[in-house]
Write a protein that holds these residues in place. Structure first.
Motif, PDB file in Angstrom:
ATOM      1  N   THR A 124      54.728 -50.674  47.054  1.00 40.13           N
ATOM      2  CA  THR A 124      56.159 -50.588  47.326  1.00 40.13           C
ATOM      3  C   THR A 124      56.970 -50.956  46.082  1.00 40.13           C
ATOM      4  OG1 THR A 124      56.862 -52.852  47.917  1.00 40.13           O
ATOM      5  CG2 THR A 124      55.511 -51.654  49.525  1.00 40.13           C
ATOM      6  N   GLY A 125      58.256 -50.626  46.123  1.00 38.89           N
ATOM      7  CA  GLY A 125      59.169 -50.968  45.037  1.00 38.89           C
ATOM      8  C   GLY A 125      60.020 -52.187  45.359  1.00 38.89           C
ATOM      9  N   LEU A 126      59.589 -53.008  46.300  1.00 41.26           N
ATOM     10  CA  LEU A 126      60.372 -54.184  46.690  1.00 41.26           C
ATOM     11  C   LEU A 126      60.536 -55.164  45.533  1.00 41.26           C
ATOM     12  CD1 LEU A 126      58.935 -55.036  50.230  1.00 41.26           C
ATOM     13  CD2 LEU A 126      61.036 -53.822  49.670  1.00 41.26           C
ATOM     14  N   LYS A 162      62.586 -63.567  49.244  1.00 40.01           N
ATOM     15  CA  LYS A 162      62.406 -64.541  48.156  1.00 40.01           C
ATOM     16  C   LYS A 162      61.032 -65.219  48.194  1.00 40.01           C
ATOM     17  CE  LYS A 162      64.863 -68.177  50.720  1.00 40.01           C
ATOM     18  NZ  LYS A 162      63.665 -68.963  51.024  1.00 40.01           N
ATOM     19  N   ASP A 163      60.400 -65.261  49.356  1.00 38.71           N
ATOM     20  CA  ASP A 163      59.105 -65.924  49.471  1.00 38.71           C
ATOM     21  C   ASP A 163      57.932 -64.950  49.409  1.00 38.71           C
ATOM     22  OD1 ASP A 163      60.302 -68.448  49.780  1.00 38.71           O
ATOM     23  OD2 ASP A 163      60.609 -68.090  51.928  1.00 38.71           O
ATOM     24  N   MET A 164      58.211 -63.690  49.081  1.00 44.18           N
ATOM     25  CA  MET A 164      57.147 -62.699  49.006  1.00 44.18           C
ATOM     26  C   MET A 164      56.258 -62.924  47.799  1.00 44.18           C
ATOM     27  SD  MET A 164      59.201 -59.209  49.967  1.00 44.18           S
ATOM     28  CE  MET A 164      57.810 -58.247  49.348  1.00 44.18           C
ATOM     29  N   THR A 165      55.071 -62.344  47.835  1.00 41.21           N
ATOM     30  CA  THR A 165      54.152 -62.381  46.699  1.00 41.21           C
ATOM     31  C   THR A 165      53.832 -60.947  46.281  1.00 41.21           C
ATOM     32  OG1 THR A 165      52.316 -62.520  48.270  1.00 41.21           O
ATOM     33  CG2 THR A 165      53.122 -64.588  47.313  1.00 41.21           C
ATOM     34  N   ILE A 166      53.328 -60.791  45.061  1.00 36.52           N
ATOM     35  CA  ILE A 166      53.043 -59.451  44.545  1.00 36.52           C
ATOM     36  C   ILE A 166      52.016 -58.740  45.427  1.00 36.52           C
ATOM     37  CG2 ILE A 166      52.058 -58.165  42.597  1.00 36.52           C
ATOM     38  CD1 ILE A 166      53.372 -60.178  40.738  1.00 36.52           C
ATOM     39  N   PHE A 167      50.989 -59.455  45.841  1.00 36.80           N
ATOM     40  CA  PHE A 167      50.042 -58.926  46.821  1.00 36.80           C
ATOM     41  C   PHE A 167      50.194 -59.746  48.094  1.00 36.80           C
ATOM     42  CE2 PHE A 167      48.118 -57.373  42.944  1.00 36.80           C
ATOM     43  CZ  PHE A 167      47.640 -56.124  43.291  1.00 36.80           C
ATOM     44  N   GLU A 168      50.355 -59.068  49.215  1.00 38.12           N
ATOM     45  CA  GLU A 168      50.506 -59.788  50.477  1.00 38.12           C
ATOM     46  C   GLU A 168      49.822 -59.030  51.602  1.00 38.12           C
ATOM     47  OE1 GLU A 168      54.546 -60.137  51.708  1.00 38.12           O
ATOM     48  OE2 GLU A 168      54.990 -58.015  51.443  1.00 38.12           O
ATOM     49  N   TRP A 169      49.465 -59.789  52.626  1.00 39.90           N
ATOM     50  CA  TRP A 169      48.845 -59.198  53.809  1.00 39.90           C
ATOM     51  C   TRP A 169      49.938 -58.896  54.814  1.00 39.90           C
ATOM     52  CZ3 TRP A 169      44.984 -56.596  55.519  1.00 39.90           C
ATOM     53  CH2 TRP A 169      44.720 -56.517  56.884  1.00 39.90           C
ATOM     54  N   ASP A 170      50.077 -57.627  55.176  1.00 40.20           N
ATOM     55  CA  ASP A 170      51.058 -57.196  56.167  1.00 40.20           C
ATOM     56  C   ASP A 170      50.373 -57.215  57.528  1.00 40.20           C
ATOM     57  OD1 ASP A 170      52.687 -55.713  57.907  1.00 40.20           O
ATOM     58  OD2 ASP A 170      53.462 -54.450  56.290  1.00 40.20           O
ATOM     59  N   GLN A 199      48.723 -54.202  59.363  1.00 41.24           N
ATOM     60  CA  GLN A 199      47.303 -54.374  59.039  1.00 41.24           C
ATOM     61  C   GLN A 199      46.954 -53.637  57.739  1.00 41.24           C
ATOM     62  OE1 GLN A 199      44.675 -56.181  61.212  1.00 41.24           O
ATOM     63  NE2 GLN A 199      46.705 -57.130  61.386  1.00 41.24           N
ATOM     64  N   ILE A 200      47.686 -53.984  56.699  1.00 43.37           N
ATOM     65  CA  ILE A 200      47.491 -53.329  55.411  1.00 43.37           C
ATOM     66  C   ILE A 200      47.834 -54.307  54.294  1.00 43.37           C
ATOM     67  CG2 ILE A 200      49.849 -52.436  55.152  1.00 43.37           C
ATOM     68  CD1 ILE A 200      48.605 -49.781  54.179  1.00 43.37           C
ATOM     69  N   ILE A 201      47.275 -54.083  53.117  1.00 43.63           N
ATOM     70  CA  ILE A 201      47.607 -54.889  51.943  1.00 43.63           C
ATOM     71  C   ILE A 201      48.789 -54.244  51.243  1.00 43.63           C
ATOM     72  CG2 ILE A 201      46.810 -55.722  49.694  1.00 43.63           C
ATOM     73  CD1 ILE A 201      43.906 -55.471  50.870  1.00 43.63           C
ATOM     74  N   LYS A 202      49.827 -55.022  50.985  1.00 41.82           N
ATOM     75  CA  LYS A 202      50.991 -54.510  50.260  1.00 41.82           C
ATOM     76  C   LYS A 202      50.943 -54.991  48.814  1.00 41.82           C
ATOM     77  CE  LYS A 202      55.065 -54.500  52.298  1.00 41.82           C
ATOM     78  NZ  LYS A 202      56.216 -54.914  53.136  1.00 41.82           N
ATOM     79  N   PHE A 203      51.264 -54.086  47.927  1.00 40.37           N
ATOM     80  CA  PHE A 203      51.299 -54.359  46.490  1.00 40.37           C
ATOM     81  C   PHE A 203      52.724 -54.112  46.030  1.00 40.37           C
ATOM     82  CE2 PHE A 203      49.874 -52.468  42.150  1.00 40.37           C
ATOM     83  CZ  PHE A 203      50.260 -53.618  41.488  1.00 40.37           C
ATOM     84  N   ASN A 204      53.406 -55.176  45.612  1.00 43.20           N
ATOM     85  CA  ASN A 204      54.803 -55.116  45.185  1.00 43.20           C
ATOM     86  C   ASN A 204      54.895 -55.416  43.688  1.00 43.20           C
ATOM     87  OD1 ASN A 204      55.462 -55.052  48.101  1.00 43.20           O
ATOM     88  ND2 ASN A 204      55.013 -57.242  48.051  1.00 43.20           N
ATOM     89  N   PRO A 205      54.543 -54.465  42.841  1.00 43.54           N
ATOM     90  CA  PRO A 205      54.390 -54.742  41.403  1.00 43.54           C
ATOM     91  C   PRO A 205      55.656 -55.170  40.677  1.00 43.54           C
ATOM     92  CG  PRO A 205      54.314 -52.378  41.820  1.00 43.54           C
ATOM     93  CD  PRO A 205      54.248 -53.049  43.154  1.00 43.54           C
ATOM     94  N   LEU A 206      56.822 -54.769  41.180  1.00 45.08           N
ATOM     95  CA  LEU A 206      58.081 -55.103  40.502  1.00 45.08           C
ATOM     96  C   LEU A 206      58.796 -56.283  41.157  1.00 45.08           C
ATOM     97  CD1 LEU A 206      59.557 -51.527  39.841  1.00 45.08           C
ATOM     98  CD2 LEU A 206      57.975 -52.862  38.434  1.00 45.08           C
TER      99      LEU A 206
END
Length: 236
Positions: free
Chosen positions: A140-142, A151-159, A163-170
């Protein structure tokens, strides 16, 4: 619970790849995962990620709600032509949408939060679930600057919901850093950004923001600020 995928997510955390460069992170996930998708709404962030992924074998998809700005469609078309890529498109289920409009009218989302969320579900949330079904990683582009809820998100997180891994590189990028990369690499972008539009969604639900207003002030501006999420990204 998808325990196998959750275990793979735990391995990502153990390998501490959040500190790697974007290129190294992509190399890691393409080596260890097969079903990876990137969702784009043609925002500044998504356009930069599209540019960075343009030569990767990663599916790019978008949600066409049917009520996007003409400038968004223009950005979409320009991106496809420039990078010679395919962007898979997901649209609302016609029966659900027609029933909703028949029963409540085309602009009922202005009347209540319940109606607005139902519209978002039909036009975005349900098509998204189809797009990420059986996928392992959703890019995602989050960015944290987008909303206080992030504000408490991480670059890699468990949704957990999807039931999926989210990758928020930016996630930790500043707006100025994103725009600098857009300019330097001559990446196509939505011209509404030059007219005060920051977070761009459906045309009836998005306006330009005024000086000093919050990043999300232009989305669903008639609602309380704490309610301004469409359901695509749920954080608990």
């Amino acid at each position: 619970m998808n325990s196998v995928l959750k275990n793979k997510f735990d391995t990502i955390l153990k390998d501490n790849i959040e500190k790697l460069s974007f290129e190294e992170q992509v190399n890691y996930i393409t080596k260890h995962f097969e079903n990876i998708v990137f969702s784009t709404s043609f925002s500044y962030e998504d356009q930069l990620i599209t540019f960075l992924l343009r030569k990767e074998n990663i599916e790019i998809f978008t949600l066409d709600t049917g009520r996007l700005f003409e400038e968004t469609y223009e950005t979409w078309n320009e991106t496809v032509l420039k990078y010679k890529i395919q962007i898979k498109t997901y649209t609302p289920t016609s029966t659900l949408l027609s029933d909703f409009i028949t029963q409540k009218g085309p602009n009922s989302f202005y009347q209540s939060i319940e109606n607005r969320k139902q519209c978002c579900d039909i036009r975005k949330v349900f098509p998204l679930k189809e797009a990420i079904q059986n996928k392992e990683i959703w890019i995602t582009g989050l960015r944290a600057e987008h909303s206080p809820n992030r504000k408490d998100m991480t670059i890699f997180e468990w949704d957990e919901t999807n039931q999926i891994i989210k990758f928020n590189p930016l996630l930790h990028w500043k707006t100025s850093e994103v725009i600098d990369e857009i300019t330097k690499n001559q990446i196509p972008f939505n011209k509404l950004h030059n007219k005060g539009f920051v977070s761009i969604g459906c045309a009836p639900c998005t306006r330009a923001i005024k000086e000093g207003e919050d990043f999300r002030a232009g989305r669903w501006w008639w609602e309380d600020a704490s309610k301004k999420e469409c359901g695509l990204h749920i954080h608990k």
